[in-house]
Scaffold this motif. Structure first.
Motif, PDB file in Angstrom:
ATOM      1  N   ARG A   1       2.978   3.746  11.456  1.00 32.04           N
ATOM      2  CA  ARG A   1       3.198   2.129  11.384  1.00 32.04           C
ATOM      3  C   ARG A   1       2.361   1.921   9.945  1.00 32.04           C
ATOM      4  O   ARG A   1       1.283   2.472   9.563  1.00 32.04           O
ATOM      5  N   GLU A   2       3.183   0.850   9.357  1.00 32.96           N
ATOM      6  CA  GLU A   2       2.534   0.309   8.066  1.00 32.96           C
ATOM      7  C   GLU A   2       1.087  -0.327   8.238  1.00 32.96           C
ATOM      8  O   GLU A   2       1.226  -1.200   9.215  1.00 32.96           O
ATOM      9  N   LEU A   3       0.244   0.001   7.175  1.00 35.46           N
ATOM     10  CA  LEU A   3      -0.875  -0.803   7.319  1.00 35.46           C
ATOM     11  C   LEU A   3      -0.698  -2.218   6.719  1.00 35.46           C
ATOM     12  O   LEU A   3      -0.117  -2.419   5.751  1.00 35.46           O
ATOM     13  N   LEU A   4      -1.144  -3.229   7.653  1.00 33.38           N
ATOM     14  CA  LEU A   4      -0.859  -4.591   7.065  1.00 33.38           C
ATOM     15  C   LEU A   4       0.598  -4.799   6.559  1.00 33.38           C
ATOM     16  O   LEU A   4       0.593  -5.143   5.325  1.00 33.38           O
ATOM     17  N   PRO A   5       1.563  -4.706   7.332  1.00 33.86           N
ATOM     18  CA  PRO A   5       2.830  -4.690   6.928  1.00 33.86           C
ATOM     19  C   PRO A   5       3.195  -6.011   6.337  1.00 33.86           C
ATOM     20  O   PRO A   5       2.682  -7.285   6.626  1.00 33.86           O
ATOM     21  N   GLY A   6       3.988  -5.955   5.216  1.00 34.75           N
ATOM     22  CA  GLY A   6       4.242  -6.914   4.238  1.00 34.75           C
ATOM     23  C   GLY A   6       3.611  -7.458   3.181  1.00 34.75           C
ATOM     24  O   GLY A   6       3.816  -8.272   2.528  1.00 34.75           O
ATOM     25  N   GLU A   7       2.356  -6.941   3.400  1.00 31.76           N
ATOM     26  CA  GLU A   7       1.361  -7.364   2.213  1.00 31.76           C
ATOM     27  C   GLU A   7       1.440  -6.341   1.023  1.00 31.76           C
ATOM     28  O   GLU A   7       1.619  -5.084   1.421  1.00 31.76           O
ATOM     29  N   GLU A   8       1.305  -6.652  -0.112  1.00 30.66           N
ATOM     30  CA  GLU A   8       1.081  -5.865  -1.475  1.00 30.66           C
ATOM     31  C   GLU A   8       0.243  -5.941  -2.064  1.00 30.66           C
ATOM     32  O   GLU A   8       0.365  -5.741  -3.512  1.00 30.66           O
ATOM     33  N   MET A   9      -0.952  -6.009  -1.608  1.00 30.42           N
ATOM     34  CA  MET A   9      -2.139  -6.071  -2.258  1.00 30.42           C
ATOM     35  C   MET A   9      -2.601  -4.750  -2.880  1.00 30.42           C
ATOM     36  O   MET A   9      -2.407  -3.765  -2.261  1.00 30.42           O
ATOM     37  N   PHE A  10      -3.366  -4.739  -4.007  1.00 34.61           N
ATOM     38  CA  PHE A  10      -3.802  -3.663  -4.955  1.00 34.61           C
ATOM     39  C   PHE A  10      -4.404  -2.566  -3.987  1.00 34.61           C
ATOM     40  O   PHE A  10      -4.226  -1.394  -3.902  1.00 34.61           O
ATOM     41  N   TRP A  11      -5.379  -3.130  -3.183  1.00 36.15           N
ATOM     42  CA  TRP A  11      -6.518  -2.318  -2.372  1.00 36.15           C
ATOM     43  C   TRP A  11      -5.727  -1.616  -1.391  1.00 36.15           C
ATOM     44  O   TRP A  11      -6.256  -0.636  -0.614  1.00 36.15           O
ATOM     45  N   LEU A  12      -4.532  -2.142  -0.843  1.00 37.28           N
ATOM     46  CA  LEU A  12      -3.550  -1.565   0.112  1.00 37.28           C
ATOM     47  C   LEU A  12      -3.034  -0.224  -0.185  1.00 37.28           C
ATOM     48  O   LEU A  12      -3.054   0.816   0.754  1.00 37.28           O
ATOM     49  N   ALA A  13      -2.705  -0.079  -1.582  1.00 41.54           N
ATOM     50  CA  ALA A  13      -2.089   0.983  -1.882  1.00 41.54           C
ATOM     51  C   ALA A  13      -2.948   2.509  -1.587  1.00 41.54           C
ATOM     52  O   ALA A  13      -2.384   3.553  -1.056  1.00 41.54           O
ATOM     53  N   GLU A  14      -4.238   2.551  -1.926  1.00 38.19           N
ATOM     54  CA  GLU A  14      -4.927   3.675  -1.743  1.00 38.19           C
ATOM     55  C   GLU A  14      -4.896   3.967  -0.272  1.00 38.19           C
ATOM     56  O   GLU A  14      -4.827   5.091   0.130  1.00 38.19           O
ATOM     57  N   GLN A  15      -5.343   3.018   0.630  1.00 38.49           N
ATOM     58  CA  GLN A  15      -5.299   2.979   1.956  1.00 38.49           C
ATOM     59  C   GLN A  15      -4.158   3.617   2.726  1.00 38.49           C
ATOM     60  O   GLN A  15      -4.138   4.625   3.462  1.00 38.49           O
TER      61      GLN A  15
END
Length: 242
Positions: free
Chosen positions: A132-146
């Motif tokens: 499942r996607e981490l915090l789906p719908g959000e595209e913040m820079f810090w989410l890419a690595e996670q």
């Protein structure tokens, strides 16, 4: 009372038995909460939090806006510090992203010592969370690595399930095949999915299907990337031809 936080899929937060995610302050409140959960092992600076919540478009008064969000969060969770902050959760708190990392470690350890049945359960935990996607719908820079870490954990868990179930054999060969095919689907340029699929077919005595799986990979890599399968995969292919 249980404290459980799900950041993958629908965000949920149960703090000592109370569901509180609906009380987070809108999108910014959810982003701030998610960032603090993911970084709860350390303190985060206020300017870092502003960037995490608003990225390149901070409000006119970023410190005041952040203070308002933090004030709301302090009503729900313990925050340690003022200038540098850290989210404090009760002892024994369960966070899905952390649980996936721990489960992957346990599955890796079980495979390393040849305890095939012990590897299956934790590897499946990783799959259940990381699919499942981490915090789906959000595209913040810090989410890419996670998200990259979760994707890598998911793919590795499929390898571990394929390996363990191949070693167990019997009816678990079906599980090994499903894991291998899923890995081929989600990571088509990753040799390992094809190798496990080849090994499953070989174990069943279906050498033709094993060779077909190799040819699928060979043509994909040649046509899309101009490369060849990894040496390990080529060696497996040669052994099937002997």
């Amino acid at each position: 009372m249980a404290t459980r936080i799900h950041l993958c899929g629908d965000l949920t937060a149960e703090i000592e038995g109370r569901r509180v995610e609906a009380r987070l302050r809108g999108r910014q409140g959810r982003l701030l909460f998610g960032y603090l959960v993911l970084n709860r092992a350390r303190r985060a600076r206020r300017d870092e939090l502003v960037e995490a919540v608003w990225e390149d478009h901070p409000p006119a008064s970023p410190d005041a806006a952040l203070s308002a969000l933090l004030s709301k969060l302090r009503q729900l969770f313990e925050l340690d510090g003022r200038a540098d902050l850290r989210l404090v959760l009760p002892d024994g708190a369960w966070v899905d992203v952390e649980a996936a990392a721990d489960a992957l470690h346990r599955a890796e350890g079980a495979v390393a010592r040849g305890d095939w049945t012990a590897a299956w359960g934790p590897a499946r935990v990783v799959q259940h969370i990381a699919a499942r996607e981490l915090l789906p719908g959000e595209e913040m820079f810090w989410l890419a690595e996670q998200r990259g870490r979760l994707r890598a954990a998911y793919e590795r868990s499929l390898e571990l399930v394929a390996h363990a179930c191949l070693e167990i054999g019997g009816s678990e060969l079906d599980t090994a095949e499903r894991a291998a095919r899923t890995l081929v689907e989600v990571a088509p340029y990753r040799d390992s999915g094809y190798r496990w699929l080849m090994l499953v077919h070989e174990r069943r005595g279906n050498r033709a299907e094993a060779l077909r799986a190799y040819d699928d990979l060979r043509r994909l890599l040649r046509d899309e990337l101009g490369t060849a399968p990894a040496p390990e995969t080529q060696e497996l292919h040669r052994s099937l031809l002997d």
